[in-house]
Design an enzyme around this catalytic site. Structure first.
Site, PDB file in Angstrom:
ATOM      1  N   GLN A 185       0.804  -1.225   0.000  1.00 34.81           N
ATOM      2  CA  GLN A 185       0.000   0.000   0.000  1.00 34.81           C
ATOM      3  C   GLN A 185       0.836   1.275   0.000  1.00 34.81           C
ATOM      4  O   GLN A 185       0.283   2.362  -0.132  1.00 34.81           O
ATOM      5  CB  GLN A 185      -0.959  -0.005   1.176  1.00 34.81           C
ATOM      6  CG  GLN A 185      -2.025  -1.063   1.038  1.00 34.81           C
ATOM      7  CD  GLN A 185      -3.112  -0.902   2.068  1.00 34.81           C
ATOM      8  OE1 GLN A 185      -2.878  -0.432   3.177  1.00 34.81           O
ATOM      9  NE2 GLN A 185      -4.313  -1.296   1.712  1.00 34.81           N
ATOM     10  N   HIS A 186       2.127   1.194   0.138  1.00 32.18           N
ATOM     11  CA  HIS A 186       3.029   2.343   0.002  1.00 32.18           C
ATOM     12  C   HIS A 186       2.580   3.547   0.848  1.00 32.18           C
ATOM     13  O   HIS A 186       2.701   4.692   0.414  1.00 32.18           O
ATOM     14  CB  HIS A 186       3.160   2.758  -1.463  1.00 32.18           C
ATOM     15  CG  HIS A 186       3.289   1.617  -2.408  1.00 32.18           C
ATOM     16  ND1 HIS A 186       4.374   0.745  -2.377  1.00 32.18           N
ATOM     17  CD2 HIS A 186       2.485   1.172  -3.399  1.00 32.18           C
ATOM     18  CE1 HIS A 186       4.208  -0.165  -3.322  1.00 32.18           C
ATOM     19  NE2 HIS A 186       3.078   0.062  -3.942  1.00 32.18           N
ATOM     20  N   CYS A 187       2.049   3.278   2.028  1.00 34.26           N
ATOM     21  CA  CYS A 187       1.582   4.331   2.948  1.00 34.26           C
ATOM     22  C   CYS A 187       0.508   5.215   2.319  1.00 34.26           C
ATOM     23  O   CYS A 187       0.392   6.388   2.656  1.00 34.26           O
ATOM     24  CB  CYS A 187       2.741   5.184   3.446  1.00 34.26           C
ATOM     25  SG  CYS A 187       3.988   4.242   4.336  1.00 34.26           S
ATOM     26  N   ALA A 188      -0.277   4.651   1.396  1.00 35.66           N
ATOM     27  CA  ALA A 188      -1.281   5.454   0.698  1.00 35.66           C
ATOM     28  C   ALA A 188      -2.592   4.691   0.514  1.00 35.66           C
ATOM     29  O   ALA A 188      -3.106   4.586  -0.593  1.00 35.66           O
ATOM     30  CB  ALA A 188      -0.733   5.889  -0.649  1.00 35.66           C
TER      31      ALA A 188
END
Length: 107
Positions: A63-66
């Site tokens: 999720q790449h912090c998003a």
């Protein structure tokens, strides 16, 4: 310094667009960075990092912090993300695509 990574990313985007079983994120007329986000139908995001690592390709998947951005694009589990830098070469694009082809064939 920025030209080569963006050129490599553009090459990868073009190849991924032509690869059945892949979904590339981002429009065709947008300004791009040297990062490419995509999904492979036959490869769960949770397995992607290990799958590519087994083939000598370092990338990130998740999720790449998003999570809200990913929800907006319909990728709740995340995406596979490749980022190019000044030391990358066309052989790196070829290695990513070879691993993508393996994943698609295995699916």
């Amino acid at each position: 310094v920025y030209a080569r990574p963006r050129t490599l990313a553009a090459q990868l985007r073009d190849k991924l667009r032509a690869q059945p079983g892949c979904k590339l994120f981002g429009g065709v007329s947008s300004a791009y960075t040297a990062t490419v986000s995509f999904l492979i139908d036959a490869l769960p995001v949770a397995r992607a990092e290990a799958f590519f690592a087994e083939r000598g390709v370092a990338l990130r998947a998740g999720q790449h912090c998003a999570p809200l951005a990913l929800e907006a694009i319909g990728a709740l589990d995340g995406t596979v993300r490749v980022s190019f830098g000044p030391s990358n070469r066309e052989t790196d694009v070829e290695a990513v695509m070879a691993a993508v082809a393996d994943a698609v064939a295995a699916g």
